[in-house]
Design an enzyme around this catalytic site. Structure first.
Site, PDB file in Angstrom:
ATOM      1  N   SER A 140      19.978 -82.477  85.470  1.00 29.14           N
ATOM      2  CA  SER A 140      18.531 -83.071  85.721  1.00 29.14           C
ATOM      3  C   SER A 140      19.490 -83.599  87.017  1.00 29.14           C
ATOM      4  O   SER A 140      19.500 -83.819  87.971  1.00 29.14           O
ATOM      5  CB  SER A 140      18.951 -84.213  84.412  1.00 29.14           C
ATOM      6  OG  SER A 140      17.447 -84.753  85.596  1.00 29.14           O
ATOM      7  N   TYR A 153      21.670 -91.120  79.718  1.00 26.72           N
ATOM      8  CA  TYR A 153      21.442 -89.882  80.469  1.00 26.72           C
ATOM      9  C   TYR A 153      22.006 -89.861  81.971  1.00 26.72           C
ATOM     10  O   TYR A 153      22.659 -88.294  81.565  1.00 26.72           O
ATOM     11  CB  TYR A 153      19.827 -90.149  80.397  1.00 26.72           C
ATOM     12  CG  TYR A 153      19.509 -88.483  80.072  1.00 26.72           C
ATOM     13  CD1 TYR A 153      19.543 -87.566  79.755  1.00 26.72           C
ATOM     14  CD2 TYR A 153      18.318 -87.890  81.895  1.00 26.72           C
ATOM     15  CE1 TYR A 153      19.042 -86.226  79.759  1.00 26.72           C
ATOM     16  CE2 TYR A 153      17.970 -86.919  82.212  1.00 26.72           C
ATOM     17  CZ  TYR A 153      18.324 -85.950  80.801  1.00 26.72           C
ATOM     18  OH  TYR A 153      17.842 -84.359  81.000  1.00 26.72           O
TER      19      TYR A 153
HETATM   20  N1  LIG Z   1      12.158 -81.797  80.066  1.00 23.69           N
HETATM   21  C1  LIG Z   1      12.392 -82.388  80.986  1.00 23.69           C
HETATM   22  O1  LIG Z   1      12.320 -82.866  82.033  1.00 23.69           O
HETATM   23  C2  LIG Z   1      14.285 -82.175  81.576  1.00 23.69           C
HETATM   24  C3  LIG Z   1      14.384 -82.238  83.104  1.00 23.69           C
HETATM   25  C4  LIG Z   1      15.634 -82.256  83.656  1.00 23.69           C
HETATM   26  C5  LIG Z   1      16.304 -81.695  82.719  1.00 23.69           C
HETATM   27  N2  LIG Z   1      16.303 -81.383  81.240  1.00 23.69           N
HETATM   28  C6  LIG Z   1      17.499 -80.521  80.944  1.00 23.69           C
HETATM   29  O2  LIG Z   1      17.431 -79.623  80.323  1.00 23.69           O
HETATM   30  C7  LIG Z   1      17.815 -78.963  79.295  1.00 23.69           C
HETATM   31  C8  LIG Z   1      16.799 -78.399  78.376  1.00 23.69           C
HETATM   32  O3  LIG Z   1      16.382 -79.559  77.924  1.00 23.69           O
HETATM   33  P1  LIG Z   1      15.091 -79.667  77.682  1.00 23.69           P
HETATM   34  O4  LIG Z   1      13.645 -80.218  77.935  1.00 23.69           O
HETATM   35  O5  LIG Z   1      14.645 -78.337  76.745  1.00 23.69           O
HETATM   36  O6  LIG Z   1      14.345 -80.164  76.169  1.00 23.69           O
HETATM   37  P2  LIG Z   1      14.264 -79.753  74.464  1.00 23.69           P
HETATM   38  O7  LIG Z   1      13.110 -78.921  74.428  1.00 23.69           O
HETATM   39  O8  LIG Z   1      14.195 -81.191  73.452  1.00 23.69           O
HETATM   40  O9  LIG Z   1      15.574 -79.468  73.764  1.00 23.69           O
HETATM   41  C9  LIG Z   1      16.539 -79.340  73.253  1.00 23.69           C
HETATM   42  C10 LIG Z   1      17.833 -77.906  72.504  1.00 23.69           C
HETATM   43  O10 LIG Z   1      18.767 -78.795  72.814  1.00 23.69           O
HETATM   44  C11 LIG Z   1      19.073 -78.441  71.233  1.00 23.69           C
HETATM   45  N3  LIG Z   1      19.903 -79.652  71.136  1.00 23.69           N
HETATM   46  C12 LIG Z   1      19.433 -81.176  71.039  1.00 23.69           C
HETATM   47  N4  LIG Z   1      21.032 -82.058  70.609  1.00 23.69           N
HETATM   48  C13 LIG Z   1      22.120 -80.864  70.550  1.00 23.69           C
HETATM   49  C14 LIG Z   1      23.555 -80.836  69.308  1.00 23.69           C
HETATM   50  N5  LIG Z   1      23.980 -82.490  69.579  1.00 23.69           N
HETATM   51  N6  LIG Z   1      23.851 -80.067  69.652  1.00 23.69           N
HETATM   52  C15 LIG Z   1      23.226 -78.415  70.096  1.00 23.69           C
HETATM   53  N7  LIG Z   1      22.007 -78.802  70.187  1.00 23.69           N
HETATM   54  C16 LIG Z   1      21.749 -79.708  70.284  1.00 23.69           C
HETATM   55  C17 LIG Z   1      18.417 -78.205  70.610  1.00 23.69           C
HETATM   56  O11 LIG Z   1      18.300 -77.969  68.945  1.00 23.69           O
HETATM   57  P3  LIG Z   1      17.581 -78.339  68.347  1.00 23.69           P
HETATM   58  O12 LIG Z   1      15.740 -77.983  68.843  1.00 23.69           O
HETATM   59  O13 LIG Z   1      17.999 -77.447  67.138  1.00 23.69           O
HETATM   60  O14 LIG Z   1      17.592 -79.460  67.935  1.00 23.69           O
HETATM   61  C18 LIG Z   1      17.183 -78.108  71.271  1.00 23.69           C
HETATM   62  O15 LIG Z   1      17.700 -76.352  71.361  1.00 23.69           O
HETATM   63  C19 LIG Z   1      18.716 -80.112  79.141  1.00 23.69           C
HETATM   64  O16 LIG Z   1      20.214 -80.263  78.924  1.00 23.69           O
HETATM   65  C20 LIG Z   1      17.550 -81.350  79.737  1.00 23.69           C
HETATM   66  O17 LIG Z   1      18.914 -82.796  79.242  1.00 23.69           O
HETATM   67  C21 LIG Z   1      14.930 -81.453  80.933  1.00 23.69           C
END
Ligand SMILES: NC(=O)c1ccc[n+]([C@@H]2O[C@H](COP(=O)([O-])OP(=O)(O)OC[C@H]3O[C@@H](n4cnc5c(N)ncnc54)[C@H](OP(=O)(O)O)[C@@H]3O)[C@@H](O)[C@H]2O)c1
Length: 272
Positions: A140, A153
């Site tokens: 991130s 985080y």
């Molecule tokens: N969205 C943002 O603004 C943002 C910004 C910067 C970085 N990121 C990073 O980008 C990545 C993707 O995030 P996203 O925004 O796509 O989030 P998201 O839509 O909430 O998806 C999160 C994913 O992670 C899985 N997950 C959560 N906890 C887990 C665990 N304990 N074990 C295995 N899988 C787990 C979830 O599975 P389930 O659905 O089955 O629970 C889901 O597939 C993350 O690393 C996040 O930190 C996101």
């Protein structure tokens, strides 16, 4: 023979876009997720619809046995791994360091450090078997700033990046490239919930304040992961690519965003 990708967090958001994108680039895909079985099945169906093979595996990265389950599913199903994309992630409640329970740091480290570490350890021997292979860690842009109200985080992602950079230094001599993608705000469940919790607003309300006037889509992040997994990145290793339009202030700085949203309500933004 098809290349094989293991993608965590692949049931939705960035991970789902990465899984589908890597399939479009010729990978068969292990769709790893935690508990949203229907969403994972949809991703598998979308991959199969474009003629590639996919298998879903439900395993929590916070469970010490979860990564081994993901790794054995990959090897038992496809017999090889060429690309490992660590996309799973969880947000944390916004509190000062002084008010944040140690257990919240442990929860973040379990998902962002120890889970990816165990999965990497299980799959690196298989990645080394390929002439060229790639690991991508989705971190991130918060690690640029270490803003307040999100220390678990911040710490989890900083630890992830330290692991990734060290691994890159070790594995370049084994043909394994390791890189980091660092998104700013992305239009996913995690991003939407963060903006709703911090500001009580819809994520797209921030669009006028963001670089290029829109919220980054999961596919925009996936495009960079796909590039890092491709032959086009054959000599890239140990790099961290921010995907935040070059400016992460509004999306990562809660206090600054409050001011900016108030200003926006008062009239159009002029200049930087
Ligand atoms: N969205 C943002 O603004 C943002 C910004 C910067 C970085 N990121 C990073 O980008 C990545 C993707 O995030 P996203 O925004 O796509 O989030 P998201 O839509 O909430 O998806 C999160 C994913 O992670 C899985 N997950 C959560 N906890 C887990 C665990 N304990 N074990 C295995 N899988 C787990 C979830 O599975 P389930 O659905 O089955 O629970 C889901 O597939 C993350 O690393 C996040 O930190 C996101």
């Amino acid at each position: 023979m098809a290349r094989v990708a293991v993608v965590t967090g692949a049931s939705r958001g960035v991970g789902a876009a990465v899984a589908l994108g890597l399939a479009q680039d010729g990978h068969d895909v292990v769709v790893a997720y935690r508990r949203d079985h229907d969403a994972a099945r949809e991703v598998v169906a979308a991959i199969e619809a474009i003629g590639r093979r996919a298998v879903a595996v439900a395993a929590s990265l916070a469970d010490p046995d979860g990564p081994a389950t993901i790794a054995s599913t990959a090897i038992d199903t496809f017999g090889r791994v060429d690309t490992l994309a660590h996309c799973a992630g969880v947000a944390c409640p916004g509190a000062d360091v002084v008010d944040t329970p140690v257990a919240e740091f442990e929860r973040q480290l379990a998902v962002h450090l120890y889970g990816p570490l165990r999965l990497t350890q299980a799959l690196v021997p298989h990645l080394r078997e390929q002439e060229r292979s790639a690991v991508v860690f989705v971190s991130s842009a918060v690690t640029d700033h270490m803003r307040g109200l999100g220390s678990p985080y911040n710490v989890g992602k900083a630890a992830m990046e330290a692991l990734a950079r060290t691994l890159a230094n070790e594995e370049r001599y084994h043909g394994v490239r390791v890189n980091i993608v660092a998104p700013g705000l992305v239009d996913t469940e995690l991003g939407r919930r963060f903006i709703r919790a911090a500001h009580g607003r819809d994520i797209h309300d921030l669009a006028p304040l963001l670089p290029f006037g829109s919220v980054c889509a999961p596919e925009d992040v996936a495009a960079v992961v796909r590039f890092l997994a491709s032959e086009g990145a054959a000599h890239l290793s140990g790099v961290r690519l921010p995907v935040n339009g070059g400016d992460d202030d509004v999306s990562s700085n809660v206090a600054a965003t409050r001011v900016a949203l108030d200003e926006l309500a008062d009239g159009p933004r002029v200049g930087p």
